[in-house]
Design a protein around this motif. Structure first.
Motif, PDB file in Angstrom:
ATOM      1  N   THR A  42       0.841  -1.205   0.000  1.00 18.12           N
ATOM      2  CA  THR A  42       0.000   0.000   0.000  1.00 18.12           C
ATOM      3  C   THR A  42       0.875   1.254   0.000  1.00 18.12           C
ATOM      4  OG1 THR A  42      -1.763  -1.170   1.142  1.00 18.12           O
ATOM      5  CG2 THR A  42      -1.816   1.229   1.253  1.00 18.12           C
ATOM      6  N   GLN A  86      -7.821  -0.141  -0.929  1.00 17.90           N
ATOM      7  CA  GLN A  86      -8.067  -1.300  -0.073  1.00 17.90           C
ATOM      8  C   GLN A  86      -9.338  -1.077   0.762  1.00 17.90           C
ATOM      9  OE1 GLN A  86      -4.491  -2.227   2.075  1.00 17.90           O
ATOM     10  NE2 GLN A  86      -5.102  -4.313   2.492  1.00 17.90           N
ATOM     11  N   ASP A 162      -5.367  -2.154  -5.104  1.00 14.74           N
ATOM     12  CA  ASP A 162      -4.890  -2.636  -3.806  1.00 14.74           C
ATOM     13  C   ASP A 162      -5.888  -3.649  -3.267  1.00 14.74           C
ATOM     14  OD1 ASP A 162      -3.368  -2.938  -1.590  1.00 14.74           O
ATOM     15  OD2 ASP A 162      -3.506  -0.855  -0.906  1.00 14.74           O
TER      16      ASP A 162
HETATM   17 MG   LIG Z   1      -2.088  -2.690   2.148  1.00 10.25          MG
END
Ligand SMILES: [Mg+2]
Ligand SMILES: Nc1ncnc2c1ncn2[C@@H]1O[C@H](COP(=O)(O)OP(=O)(O)OP(=O)(O)O)[C@@H](O)[C@H]1O
Lengths: 225, 291
Positions: A42, A86, A162
């Motif tokens: 990330t 995410q 992500d």
């Molecule tokens: Mg991550």
């Protein structure tokens, strides 16, 4: 397209999110970014998307040198670099349609064209019937797909995903991957961060593995084992 | 550039979706403007009152008894030589005596006073009250003509000082109030924007420029400013008119500002200030959030 040299990201708490990463990705590539939780996936995306400033090294994305990015350039960079977050980051007080349309409004598209494109992309992710629902009324997988739809609706040149299949059952996850593969065929460069080794092994694409913020392997047609 | 219409629609959506926060900002703005307006009206009235008293101040020169017409004429010329003189009036002692007798006709003044005790008098009204003192001390040197000069010296000084002080403190206070109002409005609008902090962040993440994000908020601020200050101006006008009318009835000699164009200037000024504060408040808040 993306050229990273000795890139490091040191967080305020003296924790290295990235440590001396070098990586080159060409136009139209499809790359899996794998690694255990906390390995820096990330963080790398956040740097490429201009959310985090690198501490040292260089990172060139398209025409932008991220270490010297001006505030005015940030929105322009983000129009070329779509990101699937995410944690989705959908606007809670806007409907699915409005969430996706917003990206196009930012780009000054005309209403008719927005209508057309949003419906196309909703069709692609299979959620046409949810267009006028609010995000909180959707399941995790549905929100994930809306997030994908939003990231691709304006056809960015680079797409950062992500954990796009983190909340999906294996079948839907596979569908999503097929979808990303289809988008990749339109010459969109795609980087997917994932833990899902089954998908990685099935797709047989380039695999970059991170560990503690560093690249430990980079293989064409790789495995994730 | 997308159409202004787009931003206006976004602003309308924003106002509607923030519901309670919108109402809160609106009330804060209206109340702040009301307080500001109240003190503005208070200040202009106090200043007006002070002006009224000061403008009543005049110099009375009592002539000696033993002077000729010519002396008076010469003195008149001297007085006219001051450039702050607005008006000069001669009151002949005989006329003054008649007037006095008429005023006190019930008391039969003549029974106690057989001869006219009043001197010939010159009343000088000036254009600049602050020069009275200087003028008096000059005139006092004409001892051959002047017997005495009365000008309410101590009072004059006091009133002038008070008036000056009221003027400065009044406007100073209003300036402070304006600043406080701006701060209150900025912070209230900031609260509403903080509630939408995530929204702003996501907009940035999908590539919206700062101005693209700012515009709807600035328009929201404009709408809040217009509505809030209209409400406060309307309330202020009606309550001021009612209060002023009441005071006028109770104290008819009170020089209140009433039906004067200055009131309309104040109302218009408040409306503009409120609108500007709304826009500025929104602009400052959203810019801080975008940092
Ligand atoms: Mg991550
Ligand atoms: N804002 C932050 N401040 C401080 N440290 C951070 C921050 N964000 C991430 N880190 C740290 O940087 C390291 C890398 O985090 P990152 O989120 O990039 O991992 P990840 O590979 O995405 O993990 P996951 O698979 O769980 O999503 C972690 O050790 C994390 O604690």
């Amino acid at each position: 397209m993306i050229a990273i040299q000795s890139l490091s990201k040191l967080y305020d708490n003296d924790c290295y999110g990235l440590n001396d990463v070098s990586l080159a990705i060409d136009q139209g590539e499809f790359v899996f970014l794998v690694g255990p939780s906390g390995s820096g996936k990330t963080t790398l995306f956040n740097v490429l998307h201009g959310r985090e400033r690198p501490s040292s090294g260089r990172a060139q994305v398209l025409a932008y040198e991220l270490t010297r990015l001006l505030a005015d350039q940030l929105p322009v960079l983000r129009r070329d670099v779509g990101m699937i977050f995410q944690d989705y980051k959908l606007l809670p007080k806007r409907t699915v349609y409005e969430n996706i349309a917003f990206v196009l409004q930012v780009l000054h598209y005309k209403r008719r064209r927005i209508h057309q494109l949003v419906h196309q992309v909703l069709d692609l992710v299979g959620l046409t019937n949810k267009a006028h629902d609010y995000p909180r009324a959707l399941s995790g997988g549905e929100q994930q797909r809306i997030c994908i739809a939003r990231a691709i609706v304006h056809q960015p040149r680079i797409l950062l995903a992500d954990e796009p299949t983190g909340n999906l059952d294996p079948d839907t996850a596979w569908d999503i991957m097929q979808l990303l593969g289809k988008i990749n065929q339109r010459k969109t460069t795609i980087i997917v961060a994932t833990h899902d080794w089954r998908i990685v092994n099935k797709m047989r694409r380039r695999v970059v593995r991170l560990m503690n913020g560093s690249v430990v392997s980079d293989t064409i047609m790789g495995h994730y084992a | 550039m997308p159409s202004l219409f787009f931003f206006i629609r976004e602003a309308a959506i924003g106002l509607r979706r923030s519901g309670l926060m919108t109402v809160l900002s609106l009330c804060t703005l209206a109340v702040s403007m009301l307080v500001l307006g109240f003190f503005l009206l208070f200040t202009v009235n106090v200043n007006n009152l002070a002006d009224f008293f000061v403008s009543r101040l005049e110099i009375r020169v009592f002539f000696r008894d033993d002077i000729t017409r010519r002396d008076k004429r010469d003195f008149h010329t001297v007085v006219q030589g001051f450039d702050t003189v607005r008006e000069v009036e001669f009151v002949d002692k005989a006329v003054a005596w008649e007037t006095l007798k008429q005023q006190y006709s019930g008391t039969q003044l003549t029974r106690y006073i057989d001869k006219n005790p009043l001197p010939d008098t010159m009343i000088i009204r000036v254009t600049d009250q602050t020069k009275i003192q200087a003028m008096v001390s000059k005139l006092e040197t004409y001892t051959t003509v002047v017997d005495d000069i009365v000008y309410g010296g101590y009072i004059t000084e006091r009133i002038q000082l008070l008036s000056k002080w009221l003027r400065i403190s009044g406007w100073g206070f209003n300036a402070l109030l304006l600043l406080a109002t701006l701060m209150i409005i900025v912070n209230t609008i900031r609260l509403t924007i903080m509630a939408r902090h995530n929204e702003v962040e996501i907009m940035q993440l999908v590539g919206a420029t700062r101005w693209f994000i700012r515009w709807p908020f600035v328009i929201e601020g404009f709408v809040l400013g217009v509505v809030g200050s209209t409400v406060s101006v309307v309330m202020l006008k009606f309550s001021y008119d009612a209060v002023a009318k009441y005071i006028q009835q109770q104290f008819p000699f009170m020089p209140l500002i009433f039906n004067s164009p200055i009131l309309w200037w104040i109302y218009a000024g408040l409306f503009i200030i409120g609108t500007v504060l709304g826009v500025m408040g929104a602009y400052i808040s959203i810019s801080r959030t975008l940092e």
